[in-house]
Scaffold this motif. Structure first.
Motif, mmCIF file in Angstrom:
data_model
loop_
_atom_site.group_PDB
_atom_site.id
_atom_site.type_symbol
_atom_site.label_atom_id
_atom_site.label_comp_id
_atom_site.label_asym_id
_atom_site.label_seq_id
_atom_site.Cartn_x
_atom_site.Cartn_y
_atom_site.Cartn_z
ATOM 1 N N UNK A 182 23.905 15.387 -108.897
ATOM 2 C CA UNK A 182 22.820 15.383 -109.687
ATOM 3 C C UNK A 182 21.786 16.136 -108.786
ATOM 4 N N UNK A 183 22.032 15.929 -107.450
ATOM 5 C CA UNK A 183 21.122 16.593 -106.380
ATOM 6 C C UNK A 183 21.313 18.405 -106.565
ATOM 7 N N UNK A 207 18.996 21.734 -96.508
ATOM 8 C CA UNK A 207 20.186 21.833 -97.377
ATOM 9 C C UNK A 207 19.956 21.568 -98.734
ATOM 10 N N UNK A 208 19.361 20.391 -99.048
ATOM 11 C CA UNK A 208 19.185 20.205 -100.459
ATOM 12 C C UNK A 208 18.245 21.123 -101.140
ATOM 13 N N UNK A 209 17.227 21.695 -100.118
ATOM 14 C CA UNK A 209 16.481 22.696 -100.946
ATOM 15 C C UNK A 209 17.145 23.905 -101.122
ATOM 16 N N UNK A 210 18.164 24.079 -100.540
ATOM 17 C CA UNK A 210 19.186 25.425 -100.654
ATOM 18 C C UNK A 210 19.884 25.250 -102.039
ATOM 19 N N UNK A 211 20.464 23.966 -102.222
ATOM 20 C CA UNK A 211 21.375 23.633 -103.338
ATOM 21 C C UNK A 211 20.429 23.614 -104.618
ATOM 22 N N UNK A 212 19.150 23.125 -104.556
ATOM 23 C CA UNK A 212 18.255 23.053 -105.573
ATOM 24 C C UNK A 212 17.878 24.452 -106.114
ATOM 25 N N UNK A 213 17.709 25.507 -105.107
ATOM 26 C CA UNK A 213 17.275 26.967 -105.542
ATOM 27 C C UNK A 213 18.311 27.741 -106.183
#
Ligand SMILES: [Zn+2]
Length: 481
Positions: free
Chosen positions: A367-368, A88-94
């Motif tokens: 910030x994430x 989920x965080x990786x999607x948000x980062x992308x």
């Protein structure tokens, strides 16, 4: 007959050469920006086998063509400081433009296990440092519970290590570097029992292995011993040992003394030391409330705040003394937002040319999901205190150069050049921006139209592509061949 054979040969040869110019993917007519060479012009980018093969003002043909007129085509952003590593965080980062997100401040307690879990399941590139905090917890007989990276404050964080324990911590760190760790991660404020000499010993180990130390320094805030003493400690350890040093989140560590801390780093660099730093553009910090960061005296170390400035991310609850004591003494890890900084300080720190951008991404804090787009929206477009090229440098080239201390693979990152890895962000400079808030911290950023990781499209027309996992490990020297 001879003529026919020649003709057939010619056909075969010419179709071959046409084929050779077919790219897997072409990003056409975008505003291509490279912070290393300063290129800022309309170009076509040809990608093959995960690499940028051609950058040209001539039209290129590819199996797929992305039309990027009006959009910026830049190196994907590299986040040196990302704790949340789940999908989920990786999607948000992308959607925030990030193609590489590394756990370097603290590091995971088991590098091999981390790399095994991520392999084939990662949207973006990943990697970790060897965790000093984890090695120390293990040595003290209180290993970190699975999935946790920071210890609860207790005897094992408050006691100094004996000579024998220091040797065991070092052995563990060497093994973790052998397993692929990129650096030594030292959250010194989470292990206040560590003596100055113990810290120097860890820097010496990093120097012996030719890797940098990433550190959350011993102390924060204005009251002695505060950020000035803590920044001095690690600059000295770097000078004594020769290990490159990266000081994380100078914004939340140094608060209103951040300009002084930056001038200390500038001075150290002018004397030839290899010292770098980073910041994230938010007024609140966040960490675990049962950690040593909240040992007695924490109010002064956070710049003179009180219980009510601590807020639980999930509920918005402002703490009282009673609630604080309950959560600080609990063994259950609970994150807390720390409202300790001002916009005025951030507006001085973020544009400083020494400061690269890193998110300290953790679920529960905007910030994430929003750090990188926020820089483009607030500082480039609205306040205009950073040029677009300088923002790209802070988010791609500078972290790539820092990573080169750990792995030669980083030379192919953070650049939009022929021969570089095809980790590319394509965004609209007029609309890119963060939507994550303290109330809705995982709300994705907008304006990133396409994102490529090793040549694979993972954000397509603004949407995450499902079931592709092109992310690869960045590995330290021991494993990089
Ligand atoms: Zn930290």
């Amino acid at each position: 007959m001879g003529k026919l054979i020649f003709f057939l040969f010619f056909l075969a040869f010419s179709s071959n050469s046409v084929f050779a110019q077919q790219y897997d993917l072409v990003i056409a007519a975008g505003r291509v920006m490279d912070p290393e060479t300063g290129l800022d012009a309309e170009r076509n980018v040809g990608i093959r086998n995960g690499k940028i093969v051609r950058i040209s003002s001539e039209a290129l043909s590819g199996r797929r063509v992305i039309h990027a007129a009006g959009l910026v085509v830049a190196p994907g952003f590299i986040d040196l400081h990302q704790h949340a590593q789940g999908i989920d965080s990786q999607r948000a980062k992308a959607l925030d433009g990030v193609t590489t997100a590394l756990e370097l401040e603290i590091g995971v307690p088991d590098v091999a296990e981390f790399l095994k879990t991520k392999k084939g399941h990662s949207l973006i590139h990943y990697g970790t440092s060897a965790s000093y905090v984890g090695a120390r917890a293990l040595t003290f007989g209180t290993p970190l519970p699975p999935g946790e990276i920071l210890p609860k404050s207790g005897l094992a964080t408050e006691l100094p290590a004996t000579t024998e324990q220091i040797m065991r911590i070092e052995d563990r760190l060497r093994a973790e570097l052998d397993a692929g760790g990129l650096a030594v991660g030292m959250g010194i404020q989470y292990t206040p029992g560590a003596t100055r000499l113990e810290v120097i010993d860890m820097f010496r180990l990093a120097a012996e292995r030719k890797v940098p130390v990433y550190t959350h320094v011993r102390s924060s805030g204005p009251v002695d011993p505060g950020c000035i003493e803590a920044v001095s400690e690690v600059i000295a350890a770097s000078a004594i040992s020769g290990a490159p040093l990266h000081i994380v989140h100078i914004n939340s560590t140094c608060l209103r003394d951040a300009p002084q801390c930056l001038s200390m780093i500038e001075g150290a660099r002018a004397r030839g030391l290899d010292v770098t730093t980073e910041a994230y553009p938010y007024i609140a910090g966040m960490t675990f409330i049962n950690s040593a960061v909240f040992n007695p005296g924490w109010q002064e170390k956070q710049g003179g705040i009180s219980y009510g400035d601590l807020v639980l991310p999930n509920t918005g609850e402002h703490l009282t003394k009673e609630r604080f004591d309950e959560l600080h003494n609990s063994s259950t890890p609970q994150t807390v937002l720390i409202f300790s900084n001002s916009q005025e300080v951030l507006d001085k720190v973020i544009p400083d040319p020494l400061v690269m951008i890193a998110s300290d991404g953790l679920e529960g804090h905007p910030r994430n999901a929003g750090t990188f787009s926020r820089l483009l929206a607030q500082y480039v477009r609205e306040k205009r205190t950073i040029t677009l090229m300088e923002a790209l440098r802070k988010m791609s080239l500078m972290p790539a150069e820092m990573l080169e201390r750990s792995t030669p693979a980083a030379r192919q990152k953070g650049r939009l050049q022929e021969g570089a890895d095809a980790d590319i962000v394509v965004f609209d400079p007029a609309t890119v921006g963060d939507h994550a808030t303290f109330q809705k911290p995982m709300e994705p950023s907008v304006g990133v139209h396409y994102l490529l990781v090793a040549g694979t499209v993972i954000v397509d027309d603004g949407k995450i592509v499902s079931d592709v996992y092109p992310g690869r490990a960045l590995l330290g020297r021991a494993l990089h061949h």
